[in-house]
Design an enzyme around this catalytic site. Sequence first.
Site, PDB file in Angstrom:
ATOM      1  N   HIS A  45       0.866  -1.280   0.017  1.00  0.00           N
ATOM      2  CA  HIS A  45       0.068   0.022   0.245  1.00  0.00           C
ATOM      3  C   HIS A  45       0.894   1.165  -0.073  1.00  0.00           C
ATOM      4  CE1 HIS A  45       0.527   0.858   4.264  1.00  0.00           C
ATOM      5  NE2 HIS A  45       0.417  -0.575   4.492  1.00  0.00           N
ATOM      6  N   CYS A  84       3.305  -4.572   6.724  1.00  0.00           N
ATOM      7  CA  CYS A  84       3.207  -4.290   5.104  1.00  0.00           C
ATOM      8  C   CYS A  84       4.437  -3.947   4.433  1.00  0.00           C
ATOM      9  CB  CYS A  84       2.093  -3.503   4.946  1.00  0.00           C
ATOM     10  SG  CYS A  84       0.260  -4.194   5.513  1.00  0.00           S
TER      11      CYS A  84
END
Length: 164
Positions: free
Chosen positions: A128, A140
Amino acid sequence: MTPFDLVLTPRGVRFRGQYYPCTIGRTGTTDRKKEGDGATPRGVHRIVGMLYRPDRIARPAPWALPVGPGDLWSDDIRHEDYNMMVRAPYPHSHEVLRRADPLYDLIILTDWNWPYAVKGRGSAIFIHQQRRPGYPTEGCVAFRRKDLRRIAPLITLQTRLIVP
């Protein structure tokens, strides 16, 4: 490895012969991922989906799915929907996918601990947008907005995220 894989290196992620600066989990990488540890799991992770905010950006790939106001991601290790996309109302612990900030305007989903999640092994390892350069994630892999938007249309369901 193929040129179509996203490969984490000390210089950033290598993809199609280019390097893109990125950030990873606040505690680095790990072979023993646990829910909430802030680490990015090492391994070869298949890309299994792409989500986007249709009110903010154009569809980045033909197979990308829109994120709606009630879309959530379960991170409740006690619930059967752990590490799955769910819909509101959802009374268990979760992440909101349609955020006020742009962090999740574009989400590339990996197969980390999915679809048959092991409780507590970690959820929602996404690709992201960064909060800001150098700011770590909760596990992430995050890119600058312009780089993520450049990469996304080139990713296919054969692309893998490789974290050595």
